[in-house]
Design a protein around this motif. Sequence first.
Motif, PDB file in Angstrom:
ATOM      1  N   VAL A  29       0.875  -1.250   0.190  1.00  0.00           N
ATOM      2  CA  VAL A  29       0.112  -0.117  -0.165  1.00  0.00           C
ATOM      3  C   VAL A  29       0.724   1.201  -0.137  1.00  0.00           C
ATOM      4  CG1 VAL A  29      -0.485   0.151   2.452  1.00  0.00           C
ATOM      5  CG2 VAL A  29      -2.256   0.946   0.908  1.00  0.00           C
ATOM      6  N   ASP A  30       2.167   0.966   0.275  1.00  0.00           N
ATOM      7  CA  ASP A  30       2.879   2.337   0.321  1.00  0.00           C
ATOM      8  C   ASP A  30       3.099   2.910  -1.234  1.00  0.00           C
ATOM      9  OD1 ASP A  30       3.176   2.725   2.840  1.00  0.00           O
ATOM     10  OD2 ASP A  30       5.248   1.815   2.981  1.00  0.00           O
ATOM     11  N   ASN A  31       3.125   2.143  -2.054  1.00  0.00           N
ATOM     12  CA  ASN A  31       3.551   2.312  -3.460  1.00  0.00           C
ATOM     13  C   ASN A  31       2.670   1.902  -4.458  1.00  0.00           C
ATOM     14  OD1 ASN A  31       6.172   2.498  -2.090  1.00  0.00           O
ATOM     15  ND2 ASN A  31       6.258   0.246  -2.379  1.00  0.00           N
ATOM     16  N   GLN A  32       2.423   2.866  -5.596  1.00  0.00           N
ATOM     17  CA  GLN A  32       1.645   2.512  -6.470  1.00  0.00           C
ATOM     18  C   GLN A  32       2.225   2.796  -8.041  1.00  0.00           C
ATOM     19  OE1 GLN A  32      -1.702   1.433  -7.283  1.00  0.00           O
ATOM     20  NE2 GLN A  32      -0.725   1.262  -9.082  1.00  0.00           N
ATOM     21  N   LEU A  33       2.389   1.969  -8.750  1.00  0.00           N
ATOM     22  CA  LEU A  33       3.023   2.174  -9.998  1.00  0.00           C
ATOM     23  C   LEU A  33       2.279   2.994 -10.900  1.00  0.00           C
ATOM     24  CD1 LEU A  33       5.593   1.230 -11.792  1.00  0.00           C
ATOM     25  CD2 LEU A  33       4.057  -0.451 -12.891  1.00  0.00           C
ATOM     26  N   VAL A  34       2.901   4.157 -11.474  1.00  0.00           N
ATOM     27  CA  VAL A  34       2.071   5.077 -12.282  1.00  0.00           C
ATOM     28  C   VAL A  34       2.487   4.942 -13.779  1.00  0.00           C
ATOM     29  CG1 VAL A  34       1.451   7.600 -12.524  1.00  0.00           C
ATOM     30  CG2 VAL A  34       1.904   6.695 -10.223  1.00  0.00           C
ATOM     31  N   ASP A  35       3.916   4.703 -14.015  1.00  0.00           N
ATOM     32  CA  ASP A  35       4.226   4.712 -15.443  1.00  0.00           C
ATOM     33  C   ASP A  35       5.710   3.978 -15.540  1.00  0.00           C
ATOM     34  OD1 ASP A  35       4.113   4.995 -17.950  1.00  0.00           O
ATOM     35  OD2 ASP A  35       4.035   7.196 -17.779  1.00  0.00           O
ATOM     36  N   VAL A  36       5.901   3.461 -16.776  1.00  0.00           N
ATOM     37  CA  VAL A  36       6.951   2.680 -16.948  1.00  0.00           C
ATOM     38  C   VAL A  36       7.881   3.185 -18.268  1.00  0.00           C
ATOM     39  CG1 VAL A  36       7.979   0.433 -17.374  1.00  0.00           C
ATOM     40  CG2 VAL A  36       5.833   0.621 -16.010  1.00  0.00           C
ATOM     41  N   ASP A  37       9.155   3.415 -17.932  1.00  0.00           N
ATOM     42  CA  ASP A  37      10.024   3.742 -18.827  1.00  0.00           C
ATOM     43  C   ASP A  37      10.730   2.566 -19.230  1.00  0.00           C
ATOM     44  OD1 ASP A  37      11.993   4.771 -20.715  1.00  0.00           O
ATOM     45  OD2 ASP A  37      12.138   6.810 -19.802  1.00  0.00           O
ATOM     46  N   ARG A  38      10.483   1.773 -20.264  1.00  0.00           N
ATOM     47  CA  ARG A  38      11.301   0.379 -20.225  1.00  0.00           C
ATOM     48  C   ARG A  38      12.762   0.700 -20.732  1.00  0.00           C
ATOM     49  NH1 ARG A  38       8.970  -4.444 -24.191  1.00  0.00           N
ATOM     50  NH2 ARG A  38      10.672  -5.810 -23.899  1.00  0.00           N
ATOM     51  N   SER A  39      12.575   1.515 -21.897  1.00  0.00           N
ATOM     52  CA  SER A  39      14.311   1.856 -22.223  1.00  0.00           C
ATOM     53  C   SER A  39      15.302   2.386 -21.352  1.00  0.00           C
ATOM     54  CB  SER A  39      13.914   2.606 -23.643  1.00  0.00           C
ATOM     55  OG  SER A  39      13.611   3.794 -23.218  1.00  0.00           O
ATOM     56  N   ARG A  40      14.863   3.205 -20.552  1.00  0.00           N
ATOM     57  CA  ARG A  40      15.654   3.520 -19.408  1.00  0.00           C
ATOM     58  C   ARG A  40      15.867   2.833 -18.159  1.00  0.00           C
ATOM     59  NH1 ARG A  40      15.565  10.081 -20.013  1.00  0.00           N
ATOM     60  NH2 ARG A  40      13.462   9.670 -20.600  1.00  0.00           N
TER      61      ARG A  40
END
Lengths: 172, 127
Positions: free
Chosen positions: A126-137
Motif C-alpha cells: 500500500v505504500d507504493n503505486q506504479l504510475v508509469d514505466v520507462d522500459r528503455s531507460r
Amino acid sequence: MSGLSAALLRTFALACWAMAVWLLLTWTVTAEQLVVGAIVSAAVAVFLAPLGPVAGPWRLLDPRVARRTAALAFVAGRRAVAANLRLARRIWAPSRPLRSGMVIVPTTQRSPLGLTVVGLVSSLIVDNQLVDVDRSRGRLLYHAVDVPPRDPDQARERINGPLEAHLRQERG
Amino acid sequence: MKAVIVIALACVGLGFSLSGAVGILRMPDLYCRIQCSSKTTTMGALPALIALVVGEGVLSSYASRALLTAFLLLLLNPASSHALARAAYKSGVPMWDGAVRDEAAEARHRREQRRRERRRDGSGQED
C-alpha cells in the motif's frame, strides 16, 4: 523451436490454466465434468493463444522457479501487511504527517513479464503505486505515500529492490 | 474454536475495509485515495476469504472459489489502480499542496530548460 510447436505449446499451457480454473469453479470430479471442462478449456485456449506468450503451469515444477515464487510471495505478503497497518494507523490518526509524492526508481527488469511482476507486486504494497514505466531507460514512476530519500539506490531499496532480489536479473 | 477464528478473521477484514473507506474520505488527493480504495480493501477481502475457507473447510467448493477470488483480487486490484493513477497523472490531476516532490515533473522541467538553453545557444551562434 518451430513456430507451430511453439503455438501448440502455448495453446496447451493455456488449456492447462483454463482447466485448473474450471476445476476450481465446479469442484466436481465426474467424467462428464472433466470432459466438458476439457472441451471448454481447449476452445478457450485456441481462442486466446494468439494474444501472446504463456508461461505453462509446469514451470512451477522447476525448483528454482518455485523457490523464487515462494520467496517473492513471502516478501510481498510481509511488506503488504506492514504497509497496510502503517496506512491504517495514519488514517485513524490524521495528525500524523503524510509525506506523499511521485518518485522515479531504477529497475533491473526489462522484459514485459519482469516489469509486470514488479509493477503488480510492488503496487500490492500500500505504500507504493506504479504510475508509469520507462522500459528503455529502466525506470519506474511510483506514487509513494511515504516518499523515500532522493538517492535512486536508496529509493529502489525501499520500493522495488527487495522484490527484484527474487527475480532474474535482466539489466540491459 | 473454529467460530472464534472465523470471527477474528472477519473482524480483521472488516477493520481494513473500514480503514479504506475512512481513508478515501480523509486522504488529501486522488492518488492517496486510489491507494486507500484499492489496496486496503484487498487486505480487507483476503481475511474474509480466509474466514470462509476456515468456516466451510479447506476441501470445500467454497475454498476453491475463495482461492480463485483471492487470485483475481491480487491480480486485478493493482492493475486497475495503476490504470487509474496513470490516467489521472497523464491528464494532469494535481497532487495536494503538501506533496513532498514530483520527480517526473522535475525531470520534465530539466529537459525543457536544457532544450531552451540549446535553442538560445544556437540562435546566439547565428548572431
